[in-house]
Design an enzyme around this catalytic site. Sequence first.
Site, mmCIF file in Angstrom:
data_model
loop_
_atom_site.group_PDB
_atom_site.id
_atom_site.type_symbol
_atom_site.label_atom_id
_atom_site.label_comp_id
_atom_site.label_asym_id
_atom_site.label_seq_id
_atom_site.Cartn_x
_atom_site.Cartn_y
_atom_site.Cartn_z
ATOM 1 N N SER A 1 1.339 -1.039 0.001
ATOM 2 C CA SER A 1 0.478 -0.225 -0.207
ATOM 3 C C SER A 1 1.302 1.632 0.268
ATOM 4 O O SER A 1 1.460 1.344 -0.865
ATOM 5 C CB SER A 1 -1.060 0.043 0.924
ATOM 6 O OG SER A 1 -2.109 1.016 1.279
ATOM 7 N N ASP B 1 -2.748 6.440 -3.202
ATOM 8 C CA ASP B 1 -1.694 5.979 -2.654
ATOM 9 C C ASP B 1 -0.751 4.450 -3.763
ATOM 10 O O ASP B 1 -1.765 4.090 -4.702
ATOM 11 C CB ASP B 1 -1.598 5.152 -1.498
ATOM 12 C CG ASP B 1 -3.167 4.458 -1.236
ATOM 13 O OD1 ASP B 1 -3.367 4.107 -2.280
ATOM 14 O OD2 ASP B 1 -3.260 3.360 -0.491
ATOM 15 N N ASP C 1 -1.089 1.141 -3.260
ATOM 16 C CA ASP C 1 -1.721 -0.129 -4.357
ATOM 17 C C ASP C 1 -3.598 1.186 -4.342
ATOM 18 O O ASP C 1 -4.636 0.071 -4.992
ATOM 19 C CB ASP C 1 -2.035 -1.161 -3.346
ATOM 20 C CG ASP C 1 -3.043 -0.863 -1.960
ATOM 21 O OD1 ASP C 1 -3.593 0.095 -1.691
ATOM 22 O OD2 ASP C 1 -3.671 -1.491 -0.867
ATOM 23 N N ASP D 1 -6.265 2.362 -2.859
ATOM 24 C CA ASP D 1 -8.030 1.908 -2.229
ATOM 25 C C ASP D 1 -8.077 2.769 -1.230
ATOM 26 O O ASP D 1 -8.815 2.874 -0.913
ATOM 27 C CB ASP D 1 -7.410 0.481 -1.531
ATOM 28 C CG ASP D 1 -6.550 0.489 -0.395
ATOM 29 O OD1 ASP D 1 -5.487 1.963 -0.118
ATOM 30 O OD2 ASP D 1 -6.250 0.160 1.018
#
Length: 454
Positions: free
Chosen positions: A107, A245, A247, A249
Amino acid sequence: MGPMSRLFGTDGVRGLANDLLTANMTLDLAQAAAIVLGHGHAPEGRRPTAVLARDGRASGEFLGAAVAAGLAGSGVDVHDAGVLPTPALAYLVADLDADFGVMISASHNPAPDNGIKFLAHGGRKLPDRVEDEIQAVWESGDFRRPTGAEVGRISLLTDAEDRYVLHLVGAIPQRLEGLRIVLDCANGAASGVSPDAFRDAGADVQVIGAEPDGLNINDGCGSTHLEPLRRAVLERGADLGIAHDGDADRCLAVDHTGREVDGDQIMAILALGLKEQGRLVDDTLVATVMSNLGLKLALREAGIEVRETAVGDRYVLETMTEHGYNLGGEQSGHVIMSDWATTGDGLLTGLMLASRVAVTGTPLAELARVMTRLPQVLVNVRGVDRSAVGSNAAVRAAVAEVEQRLGETGRVLLRPSGTEPVVRVMVEAATEETARAEAEHLAAVVEQETALTV
Protein backbone atom coordinates in the site's frame (compact mmCIF):
# COMPACT_ATOMS: atom_id res chain seq x y z
CA MET A 1 7.75 -24.96 20.41
CA GLY A 2 4.77 -22.79 21.48
CA PRO A 3 2.35 -21.10 19.07
CA MET A 4 3.80 -18.26 16.99
CA SER A 5 2.62 -14.70 17.37
CA ARG A 6 -0.07 -13.56 14.95
CA LEU A 7 1.30 -13.33 11.42
CA PHE A 8 -1.47 -11.16 9.94
CA GLY A 9 -1.64 -7.46 10.77
CA THR A 10 -4.52 -5.07 10.07
CA ASP A 11 -3.93 -5.39 6.33
CA GLY A 12 -2.48 -8.80 5.54
CA VAL A 13 1.13 -9.87 6.14
CA ARG A 14 3.50 -6.96 5.63
CA GLY A 15 7.23 -6.47 6.05
CA LEU A 16 10.59 -5.98 4.37
CA ALA A 17 10.71 -8.04 1.17
CA ASN A 18 13.31 -10.83 1.29
CA ASP A 19 13.69 -10.30 5.04
CA LEU A 20 10.34 -11.23 6.62
CA LEU A 21 8.67 -11.93 3.28
CA THR A 22 10.93 -14.38 1.47
CA ALA A 23 10.01 -16.39 -1.63
CA ASN A 24 9.93 -19.58 0.50
CA MET A 25 7.65 -18.11 3.12
CA THR A 26 5.32 -16.66 0.47
CA LEU A 27 5.21 -19.99 -1.37
CA ASP A 28 4.20 -21.76 1.87
CA LEU A 29 1.62 -19.09 2.72
CA ALA A 30 0.08 -19.50 -0.76
CA GLN A 31 -0.10 -23.28 -0.22
CA ALA A 32 -1.88 -22.71 3.11
CA ALA A 33 -4.34 -20.28 1.48
CA ALA A 34 -4.97 -22.82 -1.30
CA ILE A 35 -6.30 -25.23 1.31
CA VAL A 36 -8.37 -22.80 3.41
CA LEU A 37 -9.73 -20.46 0.71
CA GLY A 38 -9.53 -22.73 -2.35
CA HIS A 39 -10.23 -26.34 -1.48
CA GLY A 40 -12.27 -25.22 1.55
CA HIS A 41 -14.62 -23.29 -0.78
CA ALA A 42 -14.71 -25.01 -4.18
CA PRO A 43 -17.04 -28.03 -4.51
CA GLU A 44 -15.41 -31.47 -4.74
CA GLY A 45 -14.32 -32.33 -8.25
CA ARG A 46 -13.72 -28.73 -9.41
CA ARG A 47 -10.28 -27.15 -9.26
CA PRO A 48 -10.43 -23.92 -7.24
CA THR A 49 -9.55 -20.66 -9.00
CA ALA A 50 -7.70 -17.60 -7.73
CA VAL A 51 -6.94 -14.16 -9.20
CA LEU A 52 -3.46 -12.75 -8.50
CA ALA A 53 -2.39 -9.08 -8.78
CA ARG A 54 0.42 -6.88 -7.51
CA ASP A 55 1.53 -3.26 -7.30
CA GLY A 56 4.64 -1.97 -9.11
CA ARG A 57 7.30 -2.89 -6.51
CA ALA A 58 10.31 -4.77 -7.90
CA SER A 59 9.93 -7.45 -5.21
CA GLY A 60 6.35 -8.08 -6.34
CA GLU A 61 7.75 -9.90 -9.37
CA PHE A 62 9.48 -12.68 -7.44
CA LEU A 63 6.83 -12.78 -4.68
CA GLY A 64 4.06 -13.02 -7.30
CA ALA A 65 5.92 -15.89 -8.96
CA ALA A 66 6.15 -17.64 -5.56
CA VAL A 67 2.41 -17.20 -4.95
CA ALA A 68 1.51 -18.50 -8.42
CA ALA A 69 3.80 -21.53 -7.90
CA GLY A 70 2.39 -22.24 -4.44
CA LEU A 71 -1.21 -22.06 -5.64
CA ALA A 72 -0.76 -24.06 -8.85
CA GLY A 73 1.35 -26.64 -7.00
CA SER A 74 -1.55 -27.05 -4.58
CA GLY A 75 -4.11 -27.67 -7.33
CA VAL A 76 -5.47 -24.13 -7.79
CA ASP A 77 -5.89 -22.48 -11.22
CA VAL A 78 -4.36 -18.99 -11.23
CA HIS A 79 -5.51 -15.98 -13.30
CA ASP A 80 -2.54 -13.59 -13.21
CA ALA A 81 -3.89 -10.04 -13.62
CA GLY A 82 -0.45 -8.36 -13.44
CA VAL A 83 -0.09 -4.86 -11.97
CA LEU A 84 -3.50 -3.69 -10.75
CA PRO A 85 -4.99 -1.79 -7.80
CA THR A 86 -6.29 -3.79 -4.82
CA PRO A 87 -9.91 -2.71 -5.50
CA ALA A 88 -9.55 -3.90 -9.11
CA LEU A 89 -8.53 -7.32 -7.81
CA ALA A 90 -11.53 -7.32 -5.45
CA TYR A 91 -13.82 -6.51 -8.39
CA LEU A 92 -12.31 -9.22 -10.59
CA VAL A 93 -12.60 -11.92 -7.91
CA ALA A 94 -16.35 -11.21 -7.80
CA ASP A 95 -16.73 -10.67 -11.56
CA LEU A 96 -14.99 -13.96 -12.44
CA ASP A 97 -16.65 -15.79 -9.55
CA ALA A 98 -13.17 -16.94 -8.45
CA ASP A 99 -12.80 -18.69 -5.09
CA PHE A 100 -10.35 -16.10 -3.77
CA GLY A 101 -7.82 -13.40 -4.65
CA VAL A 102 -4.22 -12.62 -3.68
CA MET A 103 -2.73 -9.11 -3.72
CA ILE A 104 1.01 -8.47 -3.42
CA SER A 105 1.34 -4.91 -2.11
CA ALA A 106 2.40 -2.83 0.88
CA SER A 107 0.00 0.00 0.00
CA HIS A 108 1.44 3.38 1.12
CA ASN A 109 4.68 1.90 2.59
CA PRO A 110 8.11 2.61 1.00
CA ALA A 111 9.33 0.49 -1.94
CA PRO A 112 11.55 -2.02 -0.02
CA ASP A 113 8.49 -3.27 1.91
CA ASN A 114 5.90 -5.59 0.49
CA GLY A 115 2.88 -7.50 1.68
CA ILE A 116 0.47 -10.25 0.82
CA LYS A 117 -3.25 -10.04 1.44
CA PHE A 118 -5.98 -12.48 0.60
CA LEU A 119 -9.54 -11.73 -0.47
CA ALA A 120 -12.32 -14.25 0.01
CA HIS A 121 -14.95 -15.29 -2.56
CA GLY A 122 -16.86 -12.18 -3.68
CA GLY A 123 -13.75 -9.99 -3.24
CA ARG A 124 -14.16 -9.45 0.49
CA LYS A 125 -11.54 -8.98 3.21
CA LEU A 126 -10.98 -11.98 5.45
CA PRO A 127 -12.24 -12.11 9.02
CA ASP A 128 -9.54 -12.68 11.68
CA ARG A 129 -10.56 -16.30 12.26
CA VAL A 130 -9.95 -17.22 8.59
CA GLU A 131 -6.54 -15.52 8.68
CA ASP A 132 -5.79 -17.57 11.82
CA GLU A 133 -6.84 -20.76 9.97
CA ILE A 134 -4.40 -19.93 7.14
CA GLN A 135 -1.65 -19.29 9.70
CA ALA A 136 -2.38 -22.62 11.44
CA VAL A 137 -2.07 -24.56 8.14
CA TRP A 138 1.08 -22.56 7.26
CA GLU A 139 2.65 -23.46 10.62
CA SER A 140 1.70 -27.13 10.24
CA GLY A 141 3.25 -27.38 6.76
CA ASP A 142 0.55 -29.92 5.92
CA PHE A 143 0.01 -28.93 2.27
CA ARG A 144 -1.62 -30.60 -0.76
CA ARG A 145 0.66 -31.80 -3.55
CA PRO A 146 -1.47 -33.15 -6.39
CA THR A 147 0.11 -34.73 -9.49
CA GLY A 148 -0.72 -35.18 -13.14
CA ALA A 149 -3.90 -33.51 -14.37
CA GLU A 150 -4.70 -32.33 -10.83
CA VAL A 151 -2.05 -29.58 -10.71
CA GLY A 152 -3.25 -26.02 -11.16
CA ARG A 153 -2.70 -24.01 -14.35
CA ILE A 154 -1.44 -20.41 -14.58
CA SER A 155 -2.87 -18.09 -17.26
CA LEU A 156 -2.59 -14.36 -17.91
CA LEU A 157 -5.81 -12.39 -17.47
CA THR A 158 -5.34 -10.13 -20.48
CA ASP A 159 -8.57 -8.09 -20.21
CA ALA A 160 -8.26 -7.33 -16.45
CA GLU A 161 -7.82 -3.55 -16.86
CA ASP A 162 -10.62 -3.22 -19.44
CA ARG A 163 -13.15 -5.06 -17.26
CA TYR A 164 -12.36 -2.84 -14.27
CA VAL A 165 -12.40 0.46 -16.21
CA LEU A 166 -15.79 -0.42 -17.76
CA HIS A 167 -17.14 -1.13 -14.27
CA LEU A 168 -15.85 2.21 -12.88
CA VAL A 169 -17.06 4.40 -15.73
CA GLY A 170 -20.45 2.67 -15.58
CA ALA A 171 -20.83 3.60 -11.89
CA ILE A 172 -20.64 7.42 -12.13
CA PRO A 173 -23.87 9.41 -12.35
CA GLN A 174 -22.45 12.13 -14.63
CA ARG A 175 -19.62 12.11 -17.16
CA LEU A 176 -16.63 14.41 -16.66
CA GLU A 177 -16.51 16.37 -19.94
CA GLY A 178 -15.19 19.89 -19.40
CA LEU A 179 -13.23 19.02 -16.23
CA ARG A 180 -9.43 19.40 -16.16
CA ILE A 181 -8.03 16.91 -13.67
CA VAL A 182 -4.48 16.12 -12.54
CA LEU A 183 -3.90 12.54 -11.33
CA ASP A 184 -1.00 11.50 -9.09
CA CYS A 185 -0.73 7.70 -9.29
CA ALA A 186 2.06 7.39 -6.65
CA ASN A 187 4.12 5.39 -9.21
CA GLY A 188 1.90 2.57 -8.03
CA ALA A 189 -0.72 0.09 -9.13
CA ALA A 190 -3.07 2.75 -10.56
CA SER A 191 -0.47 4.11 -13.01
CA GLY A 192 -2.05 2.40 -16.02
CA VAL A 193 -5.68 2.07 -15.09
CA SER A 194 -6.55 5.40 -13.37
CA PRO A 195 -5.68 7.67 -16.35
CA ASP A 196 -7.66 5.32 -18.62
CA ALA A 197 -10.72 5.45 -16.37
CA PHE A 198 -10.75 9.26 -16.02
CA ARG A 199 -10.18 9.75 -19.77
CA ASP A 200 -12.89 7.23 -20.66
CA ALA A 201 -15.21 9.18 -18.34
CA GLY A 202 -14.57 12.28 -20.48
CA ALA A 203 -12.12 14.30 -18.37
CA ASP A 204 -9.15 16.25 -19.71
CA VAL A 205 -6.39 14.49 -17.76
CA GLN A 206 -2.78 15.30 -16.88
CA VAL A 207 -0.89 12.51 -15.13
CA ILE A 208 2.04 12.65 -12.72
CA GLY A 209 3.65 9.85 -10.67
CA ALA A 210 2.75 7.21 -13.25
CA GLU A 211 6.17 5.90 -14.25
CA PRO A 212 6.79 3.00 -11.87
CA ASP A 213 10.32 1.59 -12.08
CA GLY A 214 9.89 -0.88 -9.23
CA LEU A 215 11.65 1.36 -6.69
CA ASN A 216 9.89 4.75 -6.82
CA ILE A 217 6.44 3.78 -5.46
CA ASN A 218 5.14 6.42 -2.95
CA ASP A 219 8.52 8.16 -3.24
CA GLY A 220 7.76 11.86 -2.77
CA CYS A 221 4.44 11.42 -4.58
CA GLY A 222 0.90 10.12 -4.12
CA SER A 223 -1.51 10.63 -1.23
CA THR A 224 1.32 10.69 1.35
CA HIS A 225 3.11 13.61 -0.41
CA LEU A 226 0.62 16.07 -1.92
CA GLU A 227 3.09 18.85 -2.83
CA PRO A 228 3.77 17.74 -6.46
CA LEU A 229 0.00 17.43 -7.08
CA ARG A 230 -0.64 20.90 -5.64
CA ARG A 231 2.04 22.37 -7.92
CA ALA A 232 0.72 20.59 -11.02
CA VAL A 233 -2.89 21.68 -10.37
CA LEU A 234 -1.85 25.33 -9.96
CA GLU A 235 0.52 25.29 -12.97
CA ARG A 236 -2.10 23.73 -15.21
CA GLY A 237 -5.05 25.75 -13.89
CA ALA A 238 -6.85 22.45 -13.32
CA ASP A 239 -10.27 22.12 -11.66
CA LEU A 240 -9.00 19.54 -9.17
CA GLY A 241 -6.33 16.96 -8.47
CA ILE A 242 -6.65 13.36 -7.26
CA ALA A 243 -3.87 11.50 -5.41
CA HIS A 244 -3.76 7.71 -4.99
CA ASP A 245 -1.55 5.60 -2.73
CA GLY A 246 0.55 2.63 -3.90
CA ASP A 247 -2.29 0.10 -4.18
CA ALA A 248 -4.94 2.76 -4.98
CA ASP A 249 -7.43 1.79 -2.28
CA ARG A 250 -7.51 5.38 -1.05
CA CYS A 251 -7.71 8.84 -2.54
CA LEU A 252 -7.12 12.40 -1.39
CA ALA A 253 -7.84 15.49 -3.47
CA VAL A 254 -6.76 19.10 -3.90
CA ASP A 255 -9.04 21.88 -5.11
CA HIS A 256 -8.21 24.43 -7.83
CA THR A 257 -6.44 26.65 -5.25
CA GLY A 258 -4.13 23.78 -4.26
CA ARG A 259 -5.81 23.22 -0.88
CA GLU A 260 -6.08 19.64 0.38
CA VAL A 261 -9.50 18.01 0.51
CA ASP A 262 -9.17 15.14 3.01
CA GLY A 263 -11.14 11.93 3.47
CA ASP A 264 -13.63 13.54 5.87
CA GLN A 265 -14.48 16.29 3.38
CA ILE A 266 -14.71 13.76 0.53
CA MET A 267 -17.12 11.64 2.61
CA ALA A 268 -19.22 14.71 3.44
CA ILE A 269 -19.51 15.62 -0.26
CA LEU A 270 -20.36 12.04 -1.30
CA ALA A 271 -22.84 11.55 1.57
CA LEU A 272 -24.74 14.72 0.60
CA GLY A 273 -24.74 13.62 -3.06
CA LEU A 274 -26.13 10.17 -2.25
CA LYS A 275 -28.75 11.63 0.09
CA GLU A 276 -29.84 14.04 -2.65
CA GLN A 277 -30.32 11.06 -5.01
CA GLY A 278 -32.22 9.18 -2.28
CA ARG A 279 -29.48 6.52 -2.29
CA LEU A 280 -27.86 6.93 1.16
CA VAL A 281 -29.06 3.94 3.20
CA ASP A 282 -30.78 5.08 6.43
CA ASP A 283 -29.25 8.54 5.84
CA THR A 284 -26.14 7.21 7.61
CA LEU A 285 -22.39 7.50 7.06
CA VAL A 286 -19.97 5.16 8.86
CA ALA A 287 -16.67 6.76 9.99
CA THR A 288 -14.01 6.07 12.61
CA VAL A 289 -13.53 7.91 15.91
CA MET A 290 -10.62 9.79 14.28
CA SER A 291 -12.89 11.58 11.81
CA ASN A 292 -13.17 15.29 12.49
CA LEU A 293 -16.08 16.53 14.60
CA GLY A 294 -16.73 19.05 11.81
CA LEU A 295 -17.91 16.12 9.65
CA LYS A 296 -20.50 15.09 12.21
CA LEU A 297 -21.73 18.66 12.79
CA ALA A 298 -22.09 19.38 9.04
CA LEU A 299 -23.93 16.14 8.29
CA ARG A 300 -26.20 16.42 11.32
CA GLU A 301 -27.38 19.73 9.89
CA ALA A 302 -28.19 17.94 6.62
CA GLY A 303 -30.12 15.18 8.44
CA ILE A 304 -27.37 12.55 8.09
CA GLU A 305 -26.23 10.46 11.04
CA VAL A 306 -22.55 9.51 11.50
CA ARG A 307 -22.00 6.04 13.03
CA GLU A 308 -18.57 5.78 14.68
CA THR A 309 -16.27 2.73 14.73
CA ALA A 310 -12.78 1.92 16.02
CA VAL A 311 -9.88 3.03 13.82
CA GLY A 312 -9.32 0.81 10.77
CA ASP A 313 -11.21 0.30 7.52
CA ARG A 314 -12.07 -3.30 8.54
CA TYR A 315 -14.22 -1.97 11.41
CA VAL A 316 -15.93 0.47 9.07
CA LEU A 317 -16.65 -2.40 6.70
CA GLU A 318 -17.95 -4.65 9.51
CA THR A 319 -20.45 -2.00 10.63
CA MET A 320 -21.53 -1.32 7.05
CA THR A 321 -22.05 -5.03 6.34
CA GLU A 322 -23.88 -5.68 9.59
CA HIS A 323 -26.41 -2.86 9.08
CA GLY A 324 -26.48 -2.64 5.27
CA TYR A 325 -25.06 0.90 5.11
CA ASN A 326 -23.55 1.87 1.75
CA LEU A 327 -21.05 4.65 2.53
CA GLY A 328 -18.19 4.70 5.02
CA GLY A 329 -14.52 5.47 5.37
CA GLU A 330 -11.60 7.12 7.07
CA GLN A 331 -9.98 10.55 7.22
CA SER A 332 -7.02 9.06 5.27
CA GLY A 333 -9.20 8.90 2.15
CA HIS A 334 -10.05 5.22 2.41
CA VAL A 335 -13.70 5.40 1.30
CA ILE A 336 -16.00 2.39 0.82
CA MET A 337 -19.02 2.76 -1.49
CA SER A 338 -20.54 -0.68 -1.14
CA ASP A 339 -23.08 -0.28 -3.96
CA TRP A 340 -20.13 -0.58 -6.35
CA ALA A 341 -17.18 -2.03 -4.39
CA THR A 342 -16.41 -4.49 -1.59
CA THR A 343 -13.41 -2.50 -0.37
CA GLY A 344 -11.97 1.02 -0.34
CA ASP A 345 -11.46 2.08 -3.96
CA GLY A 346 -9.43 5.24 -4.65
CA LEU A 347 -10.36 5.33 -8.34
CA LEU A 348 -14.08 4.99 -7.67
CA THR A 349 -13.85 7.64 -4.91
CA GLY A 350 -11.98 10.05 -7.18
CA LEU A 351 -14.39 9.52 -10.07
CA MET A 352 -17.43 9.98 -7.82
CA LEU A 353 -15.94 13.17 -6.35
CA ALA A 354 -15.22 14.59 -9.83
CA SER A 355 -18.68 13.53 -10.96
CA ARG A 356 -20.17 15.49 -8.05
CA VAL A 357 -18.33 18.60 -9.31
CA ALA A 358 -19.79 17.91 -12.78
CA VAL A 359 -23.37 17.28 -11.52
CA THR A 360 -23.52 20.41 -9.34
CA GLY A 361 -21.44 22.68 -11.59
CA THR A 362 -19.76 23.76 -8.35
CA PRO A 363 -15.97 23.94 -7.81
CA LEU A 364 -14.52 21.38 -5.41
CA ALA A 365 -13.30 24.20 -3.12
CA GLU A 366 -16.90 25.28 -2.60
CA LEU A 367 -18.25 21.72 -2.19
CA ALA A 368 -15.58 21.07 0.49
CA ARG A 369 -16.79 24.11 2.44
CA VAL A 370 -19.87 22.14 3.47
CA MET A 371 -17.84 21.11 6.53
CA THR A 372 -15.48 23.12 8.68
CA ARG A 373 -12.49 21.11 9.81
CA LEU A 374 -12.11 21.83 13.51
CA PRO A 375 -8.49 22.18 14.69
CA GLN A 376 -7.29 18.76 15.92
CA VAL A 377 -4.31 18.54 18.30
CA LEU A 378 -2.70 15.19 19.08
CA VAL A 379 -0.25 14.75 21.97
CA ASN A 380 1.56 11.44 22.55
CA VAL A 381 2.19 10.76 26.23
CA ARG A 382 5.07 8.29 26.58
CA GLY A 383 6.17 6.02 29.42
CA VAL A 384 2.69 5.53 30.87
CA ASP A 385 0.59 2.51 31.76
CA ARG A 386 -1.76 2.47 28.79
CA SER A 387 -4.07 -0.08 30.43
CA ALA A 388 -4.69 2.16 33.47
CA VAL A 389 -5.94 5.18 31.52
CA GLY A 390 -9.54 4.00 31.17
CA SER A 391 -9.93 3.13 34.85
CA ASN A 392 -8.08 6.06 36.48
CA ALA A 393 -10.61 8.27 38.32
CA ALA A 394 -8.53 11.46 38.11
CA VAL A 395 -8.05 11.04 34.34
CA ARG A 396 -11.78 10.37 33.86
CA ALA A 397 -12.67 13.46 35.89
CA ALA A 398 -10.23 15.63 33.92
CA VAL A 399 -11.69 14.38 30.62
CA ALA A 400 -15.25 15.09 31.80
CA GLU A 401 -14.21 18.61 32.85
CA VAL A 402 -12.63 19.37 29.46
CA GLU A 403 -15.65 17.91 27.63
CA GLN A 404 -17.93 20.18 29.63
CA ARG A 405 -15.82 23.24 28.78
CA LEU A 406 -15.79 22.37 25.05
CA GLY A 407 -19.51 21.52 24.89
CA GLU A 408 -20.86 20.91 21.34
CA THR A 409 -17.90 22.64 19.70
CA GLY A 410 -15.21 20.13 20.58
CA ARG A 411 -14.39 16.65 21.80
CA VAL A 412 -11.75 14.56 23.55
CA LEU A 413 -10.35 11.16 22.56
CA LEU A 414 -7.86 9.13 24.61
CA ARG A 415 -6.40 6.19 22.66
CA PRO A 416 -3.91 3.78 24.21
CA SER A 417 -1.38 2.58 21.62
CA GLY A 418 -1.82 -1.06 20.69
CA THR A 419 1.90 -1.76 20.74
CA GLU A 420 3.84 0.56 23.08
CA PRO A 421 3.50 2.34 26.48
CA VAL A 422 1.98 5.43 24.84
CA VAL A 423 -1.39 7.12 25.20
CA ARG A 424 -2.57 9.43 22.43
CA VAL A 425 -4.52 12.45 23.66
CA MET A 426 -6.55 14.07 20.90
CA VAL A 427 -8.58 17.25 21.40
CA GLU A 428 -10.71 19.10 18.85
CA ALA A 429 -11.97 22.59 19.56
CA ALA A 430 -13.20 25.72 17.81
CA THR A 431 -9.68 27.22 17.83
CA GLU A 432 -6.16 25.79 17.60
CA GLU A 433 -5.21 27.59 20.87
CA THR A 434 -8.04 25.99 22.86
CA ALA A 435 -7.36 22.55 21.39
CA ARG A 436 -3.63 22.76 22.20
CA ALA A 437 -4.16 24.10 25.73
CA GLU A 438 -6.72 21.42 26.61
CA ALA A 439 -4.67 18.61 25.03
CA GLU A 440 -1.56 19.65 26.96
CA HIS A 441 -3.56 19.92 30.19
CA LEU A 442 -4.97 16.40 29.73
CA ALA A 443 -1.58 15.00 28.71
CA ALA A 444 -0.11 16.34 31.97
CA VAL A 445 -2.88 14.65 34.00
CA VAL A 446 -2.38 11.34 32.15
CA GLU A 447 1.39 11.54 32.70
CA GLN A 448 1.03 12.36 36.40
CA GLU A 449 -1.59 9.70 37.11
CA THR A 450 -0.39 6.74 35.02
CA ALA A 451 3.41 7.13 34.77
CA LEU A 452 5.21 3.79 34.78
CA THR A 453 7.44 3.54 37.82
CA VAL A 454 10.94 2.51 36.91
